[in-house]
Structure formats: C-alpha cells, structure tokens
Design a protein around this motif. Structure first.
Motif, PDB file in Angstrom:
ATOM      1  N   GLY A  36      -0.010   4.413  -8.212  1.00  0.00           N
ATOM      2  CA  GLY A  36       1.254   4.635  -9.244  1.00  0.00           C
ATOM      3  C   GLY A  36       2.295   3.462  -8.751  1.00  0.00           C
ATOM      4  O   GLY A  36       2.077   2.732  -7.741  1.00  0.00           O
ATOM      5  N   ASP A  37       3.441   3.773  -9.234  1.00  0.00           N
ATOM      6  CA  ASP A  37       4.525   2.821  -8.769  1.00  0.00           C
ATOM      7  C   ASP A  37       4.963   3.045  -7.474  1.00  0.00           C
ATOM      8  O   ASP A  37       5.304   3.964  -7.153  1.00  0.00           O
ATOM      9  CB  ASP A  37       5.709   3.229  -9.975  1.00  0.00           C
ATOM     10  CG  ASP A  37       5.530   2.770 -11.452  1.00  0.00           C
ATOM     11  OD1 ASP A  37       4.811   1.808 -11.417  1.00  0.00           O
ATOM     12  OD2 ASP A  37       6.173   3.359 -12.110  1.00  0.00           O
ATOM     13  N   VAL A  39       7.251   2.783  -4.659  1.00  0.00           N
ATOM     14  CA  VAL A  39       8.802   2.628  -4.378  1.00  0.00           C
ATOM     15  C   VAL A  39       9.465   2.576  -2.953  1.00  0.00           C
ATOM     16  O   VAL A  39      10.355   2.454  -2.598  1.00  0.00           O
ATOM     17  CB  VAL A  39       9.514   4.187  -4.685  1.00  0.00           C
ATOM     18  CG1 VAL A  39       9.109   4.347  -6.466  1.00  0.00           C
ATOM     19  CG2 VAL A  39       8.829   5.407  -4.278  1.00  0.00           C
ATOM     20  N   PHE A  40       8.195   2.629  -2.062  1.00  0.00           N
ATOM     21  CA  PHE A  40       8.831   2.204  -0.604  1.00  0.00           C
ATOM     22  C   PHE A  40       7.674   1.941   0.023  1.00  0.00           C
ATOM     23  O   PHE A  40       6.299   2.346   0.183  1.00  0.00           O
ATOM     24  CB  PHE A  40       9.241   3.763   0.019  1.00  0.00           C
ATOM     25  CG  PHE A  40       9.471   3.761   1.516  1.00  0.00           C
ATOM     26  CD1 PHE A  40      10.840   3.230   2.054  1.00  0.00           C
ATOM     27  CD2 PHE A  40       8.910   4.211   2.534  1.00  0.00           C
ATOM     28  CE1 PHE A  40      11.174   3.141   3.409  1.00  0.00           C
ATOM     29  CE2 PHE A  40       8.963   4.151   3.861  1.00  0.00           C
ATOM     30  CZ  PHE A  40      10.282   3.626   4.149  1.00  0.00           C
ATOM     31  N   GLU A  58       3.047   2.300   5.652  1.00  0.00           N
ATOM     32  CA  GLU A  58       2.962   3.192   4.469  1.00  0.00           C
ATOM     33  C   GLU A  58       3.154   2.265   3.174  1.00  0.00           C
ATOM     34  O   GLU A  58       4.251   1.635   3.356  1.00  0.00           O
ATOM     35  CB  GLU A  58       3.789   4.434   4.941  1.00  0.00           C
ATOM     36  CG  GLU A  58       3.327   5.167   6.082  1.00  0.00           C
ATOM     37  CD  GLU A  58       4.548   6.369   6.294  1.00  0.00           C
ATOM     38  OE1 GLU A  58       3.978   7.173   7.063  1.00  0.00           O
ATOM     39  OE2 GLU A  58       5.467   6.403   5.652  1.00  0.00           O
ATOM     40  N   GLU A  60       4.414   3.934  -0.200  1.00  0.00           N
ATOM     41  CA  GLU A  60       4.567   5.343  -0.812  1.00  0.00           C
ATOM     42  C   GLU A  60       4.735   4.948  -2.231  1.00  0.00           C
ATOM     43  O   GLU A  60       5.659   4.114  -2.770  1.00  0.00           O
ATOM     44  CB  GLU A  60       5.817   5.844  -0.054  1.00  0.00           C
ATOM     45  CG  GLU A  60       6.015   7.441  -0.429  1.00  0.00           C
ATOM     46  CD  GLU A  60       7.020   8.187   0.525  1.00  0.00           C
ATOM     47  OE1 GLU A  60       7.300   7.191   1.764  1.00  0.00           O
ATOM     48  OE2 GLU A  60       6.990   9.092   0.472  1.00  0.00           O
ATOM     49  N   SER A  61       4.364   5.727  -3.174  1.00  0.00           N
ATOM     50  CA  SER A  61       4.584   5.949  -4.634  1.00  0.00           C
ATOM     51  C   SER A  61       5.366   7.204  -4.933  1.00  0.00           C
ATOM     52  O   SER A  61       5.649   7.739  -3.889  1.00  0.00           O
ATOM     53  CB  SER A  61       3.313   5.694  -5.470  1.00  0.00           C
ATOM     54  OG  SER A  61       2.559   6.991  -5.232  1.00  0.00           O
ATOM     55  N   THR A  62       5.896   7.400  -6.206  1.00  0.00           N
ATOM     56  CA  THR A  62       6.467   8.481  -6.458  1.00  0.00           C
ATOM     57  C   THR A  62       5.506   9.833  -6.225  1.00  0.00           C
ATOM     58  O   THR A  62       6.078  10.752  -5.778  1.00  0.00           O
ATOM     59  CB  THR A  62       6.892   8.787  -8.088  1.00  0.00           C
ATOM     60  OG1 THR A  62       6.003   8.164  -8.821  1.00  0.00           O
ATOM     61  CG2 THR A  62       8.213   7.873  -8.309  1.00  0.00           C
ATOM     62  N   LYS A  63       4.399   9.403  -6.402  1.00  0.00           N
ATOM     63  CA  LYS A  63       3.424  10.802  -6.271  1.00  0.00           C
ATOM     64  C   LYS A  63       2.856  10.963  -4.868  1.00  0.00           C
ATOM     65  O   LYS A  63       2.126  11.799  -4.541  1.00  0.00           O
ATOM     66  CB  LYS A  63       2.597  10.907  -7.558  1.00  0.00           C
ATOM     67  CG  LYS A  63       1.561   9.926  -7.840  1.00  0.00           C
ATOM     68  CD  LYS A  63       1.038   9.833  -9.291  1.00  0.00           C
ATOM     69  CE  LYS A  63      -0.398   9.144  -9.518  1.00  0.00           C
ATOM     70  NZ  LYS A  63      -0.062   7.720  -9.734  1.00  0.00           N
ATOM     71  N   SER A  64       2.389   9.757  -4.335  1.00  0.00           N
ATOM     72  CA  SER A  64       1.806   9.823  -3.266  1.00  0.00           C
ATOM     73  C   SER A  64       2.145   9.046  -1.939  1.00  0.00           C
ATOM     74  O   SER A  64       2.939   8.087  -2.305  1.00  0.00           O
ATOM     75  CB  SER A  64       0.249  10.021  -3.308  1.00  0.00           C
ATOM     76  OG  SER A  64      -0.191   8.704  -4.137  1.00  0.00           O
ATOM     77  N   VAL A  65       1.461   8.953  -0.901  1.00  0.00           N
ATOM     78  CA  VAL A  65       1.603   8.033   0.294  1.00  0.00           C
ATOM     79  C   VAL A  65       0.167   7.466   0.472  1.00  0.00           C
ATOM     80  O   VAL A  65      -0.833   8.250   0.764  1.00  0.00           O
ATOM     81  CB  VAL A  65       2.193   8.872   1.389  1.00  0.00           C
ATOM     82  CG1 VAL A  65       2.456   7.770   2.605  1.00  0.00           C
ATOM     83  CG2 VAL A  65       3.435   9.592   1.062  1.00  0.00           C
ATOM     84  N   PRO A  87       9.619  -3.023  -3.814  1.00  0.00           N
ATOM     85  CA  PRO A  87       8.326  -2.388  -3.460  1.00  0.00           C
ATOM     86  C   PRO A  87       7.475  -2.617  -4.560  1.00  0.00           C
ATOM     87  O   PRO A  87       6.287  -2.563  -4.578  1.00  0.00           O
ATOM     88  CB  PRO A  87       8.669  -1.213  -3.331  1.00  0.00           C
ATOM     89  CG  PRO A  87       9.931  -0.972  -2.775  1.00  0.00           C
ATOM     90  CD  PRO A  87      10.787  -2.041  -3.434  1.00  0.00           C
TER      91      PRO A  87
END
Lengths: 123, 383
Positions: A36-37, A39-40, A58, A60-65, A87
């Motif tokens: 997903g999107d 973000v980090f 790492e 990292e998306s809004t929903k997982s790593v 990102p």
C-alpha cells in the motif's frame, strides 16, 4: 525505469540491477502494491557493511511494515535520499526513482531471473 | 448448519464484487469475505473522505432483525443500552455483553418501526450476535432473523456526502438534509422508485455521512449512480485500508482490536454505553456493576513524533530502561494521514493513563517516546 526483464530478483520481492561490482536494489511493483502507500523508508548508512539476507532497512506503509533485506554481501555505496524524503516514489516508480540502495559487492549470490520471479508471484 | 452453507468455511463475495474488480481494487480477506482494501491509493482515499467524500462497500456487515410486540423489551434485556427509549427512526450505538461483562460485539440498532429493529453487527460476529439474540429474546414475544444475506450496505462519508446523495436523481429520501446524526429514514431508489432503502446518518470515519441499506440486486445500480453523481465533487470509492485509518483518527474502537470478550466496556471508555439506570435485568449487568479487576488496563490515545508508528501488539513501557516490564500494549496504530504524525490506541495501566504522561513504545527494538492524549485524535470542524 530499468528494463524489468534485465533485472535479477530475490524471493523477498526485491530487484537487483548489477553493473560491474555495484548492485542497485529496490522492491518490486508487486511488493509495493501489497504494502500500500509507503509513508516511511529507513535505509542503512552509507559506508555500512551489509550481509546477504540481513535486514538493513524498513519500508513502512499506512497499514504495515516491510523489511529491506540485503541481497548481497558488501558495503553501502549510496542510499536514495529522494525516497527518504518522498516515500511515495516507491509506489509511483518502484523500478526507477524508487530505488533504495546501491551496494558494492565482491561476489554475487544466485538470484532469480525475471521469469523465475514472475512464476513466484503468480503462485 | 451444513458445511457448504456455513459462512465461516467459504470465501464470501459482496454483491458489489464485480464493481470493485472493474475499478481495479485489491482485495483482502475480512472475516471470510473478499473485500476491497483499496482502489490504488489508500492515502488518496483517506484524504478524499476528509475533504470531499468516499464510497464504501460494507455489505459484509450483519443485519439481524428483531420484530414483535415485545421486541423493544427483548433488546433492553439482550443489549447494554436502553433500546426501548429510542424513537422510531432513531439509531443507537450499543454493546452485546457476555454474562461476565465482556464485549461480544459492538453494534448499531435502528428502530424502523414501533416493534421493528435492525441490529447491525460486525461481520466477524454476525453468527455469534444472531445466536445470542435468538437465545436472549426467547422469553419475549418477538422474532429474530438474520437478514444479512438479503441486504447490501453502502456508506457515503465525507463533508460532501449530503450534497452528493441529494443530487442522485434516482434516490428519493424524505427529509435527508434535516436528518440528524444517528437518525434514519426509509427511501427509494430506481427510475420508478422500485427499490426500498434504509438511509441512516451514521458512519465510522469521523465525518458526516450516510449508510444506505439496499437489496443486493439493486446494489450495483445504486453504487454506480452515486459514483457517477459524485465524481465531479471528488467522490472516490474507498477501501478498508482507508476506513481503518479514518476510524483510528476518529478514536473509534474496532472489534478484535480495542474490543473483545476480555474487555469491560469501562476499560474501552464505553461506560456511558451501558445503561445501569434502566429498570430490569440485562445480560452482563451484574458483572458490569461489580466492574473489572482493580488492575484492569484502560484505553488511551498515544501520539509520537517522527514517522515510525507503533502498531497493534507492540509493547508500551513506562521508562526507557530495557529491563522493565511492559505496562501496556498497542491495539491499533498508524501514521495518521490527516495529522502527519503517528497515532495509536493502547491499553495501559491506570497509573500511567493520565493525559500528558510520557510513555515509550517498543517500535521493533527502539523505545520511541509517546504522549498520552485524549481521544479522538481528529475531530471534524462543526458546520
């Protein structure tokens, strides 16, 4: 954007572009879509030593790593500051501007071909 | 129940599945259902709901009807709230408690008639809620039936939800603009108004919006009509990923994360949902009156700096020292798309639950300082 058929791949959904003794590493479009999107992004320091198979960063998306594995033994030559700052490049251009690290290596382990990787994600 | 009819053993598809496929959705398993997780960008869907509107398919939710002269009294006994005090057209957020005071499900009950109620349950708890309601209401003069398979649910959420829904020319709902929060009204859909709707001003995003109950065979036409009407206003289809970050920002609990059988309502900040003043017994009353054990943890909001979010099941500590025991656990967490910093909900010991307390989240080996804040993290400006 690199020609996907010319790249090599890992079972951890990373792509590797080999030029001489330098490997450019990113995650595949398949992996980016699954995350997903983004973000980090956390990347290893330039000059650090990495071991093949070790977790070195790492995504990292809004929903997982997602974890970034080093595909080769070597030294980090460059970390893509553009993806750290932006990102979403991992989603918008995973095989191009969304590359993550460049690593200098002495020997290259066995990696997957485009066809082998395509078969893996088709399962 | 035969094997092939048991919903828990088959992969279930929404009546809107083909629409999602056409729209390029990626899917996730949710309580046995294949539901859209996003249509490309969960962040864009999140922002659309905060600034314009998003359309969600919630057809996996359970709808259980309780109908009969004693339906209201039956629900007063079965649920934690005083359902009989609701007026026709009103909706109420409530809890179905276990006898030991734990939460079997959180649900919304709509009074659609003097002796008609629709209880909306989480998809994962549909069977449990239907079974409990059937058993608990058996001494009363009413019928309980699970109508989930005959009902699709579409939610339009966001500041432009009212404007868009009002403009769909095949939808007629009397008094839509004046409908109050947590009220509902019947409506019609179709060229000749041939499909019945139940429209409620409810939601799970922290924005204004409506939830629309419709027959499965009309769901696709209704979805397409709303999307077509709203496209020029910024309406987009939105998946479960954005729904999760939206409800997290709004401080709304999710069953299985913030709520469960081992959670007392008061721990989750839902003490107000349990009506101990109502006359007569209700399931879980005795246990809730006694209350949870003295060392029970309570739900708090946590915010952190930077970009690394604490996530479900991460441990929370009172200090940075690495040899102490955790004093809490995160139940939901993400980098808040609206606020730009990480937010999380966590159960922590009461001694460290005061707003302003500094705690430490173990983010994959690093202790990240966090501040206890009051919920919700995000509240829309009142209009």
């Amino acid at each position: 954007m690199a020609d996907k058929t010319e790249l090599q791949y890992t079972a951890e959904h990373e792509w590797v572009l080999v030029e001489g003794t330098t490997a450019t590493v990113g995650i595949t479009e398949y992996a980016a879509d699954k995350l997903g999107d983004v973000v980090f992004v956390d990347l290893p320091a330039v000059g650090s030593t990495v071991a093949s198979g070790a977790i070195v960063g790492e995504i990292e998306s809004t929903k997982s790593v997602g974890e970034l594995f080093a595909p080769v033994n070597g030294t980090v030559l460059e970390a893509n500051q553009a993806v750290v700052n932006t990102p979403e490049l991992v989603n918008s251009d995973p095989f191009g501007e969304g590359w993550l690290i460049k690593v200098t290596f002495e020997s290259l382990p066995a990696l997957l071909t485009f066809d082998e990787y395509s078969a893996l994600v088709a399962e | 129940m035969s094997e092939e009819n048991d919903p828990s053993t088959e992969e279930r598809l929404s009546p809107l599945h083909s629409v999602h496929v056409k729209a390029g959705a990626s899917f996730t398993d949710f309580a046995g259902w294949q539901m859209p997780v996003s249509y490309g960008s969960d962040l864009a869907e999140h922002h659309a709901v905060r600034t314009a509107a998003g359309l969600f398919d919630l057809s996996h939710m359970g709808e259980i009807f309780v109908v009969g002269p004693e339906a209201a009294q039956a629900l007063d006994y079965a649920l934690a709230g005083k359902i009989s005090a609701t007026a026709v057209g009103q909706a109420k957020y409530s809890l179905l408690l276990s006898r030991s005071g734990g939460i079997v499900d959180d649900l919304v009950t709509y009074r659609t008639g003097e002796d008609r109620f629709v209880v909306v349950a989480n998809a994962s708890n549909r069977e449990a809620v239907a079974a409990e309601l059937l058993e608990r209401t058996s001494p009363f003069e009413c019928d309980v039936f699970d109508a989930s398979d005959d009902i699709a649910l579409i939610a339009i959420q966001g500041p432009k939800a009212l404007e868009i829904l009002s403009q769909v020319d095949t939808v007629q709902i009397d008094g839509l603009a004046d409908m109050k929060y947590y009220w509902s009204a019947p409506g019609n859909f179709g060229e000749r108004g041939e499909h019945e709707l139940l429209v409620a001003r409810t939601g799970y995003t922290g924005e204004d919006g409506f939830e629309i109950y419709v027959a499965p065979d009309a769901a696709i036409a209704l979805w397409d009509a709303i999307i077509e009407t709203g496209a020029g206003s910024g309406l987009v289809p939105a998946g479960l990923a954005s729904r999760d970050t939206l409800r997290l920002e709004a401080g709304m609990p999710l069953y299985g994360h913030e709520l469960g059988l081992d959670t007392f309502p008061v721990q989750a900040g839902l003490g107000r949902v349990v009506n101990l003043k109502k006359e007569g017994d209700f399931v879980g009353r005795e246990a809730v009156e006694v209350g949870p054990p003295a060392d029970a943890r309570v739900l708090v909001g946590l915010t952190t700096e930077g970009r690394r979010a604490g996530r479900a099941d991460y441990s929370v500590f009172a200090s940075q020292s690495t040899d102490d025991d955790p004093i809490g656990t995160i139940t939901s967490g993400a980098l808040s798309p609206t606020l730009g910093y990480p937010v999380a909900m966590a159960y922590v010991e009461t001694s460290v639950s005061a707003v302003g307390t500094t705690l430490y989240i173990d983010v994959r080996g690093t202790r990240v300082p966090a501040t206890v804040v009051s919920l919700p993290f995000y509240k829309r400006e009142s209009r």
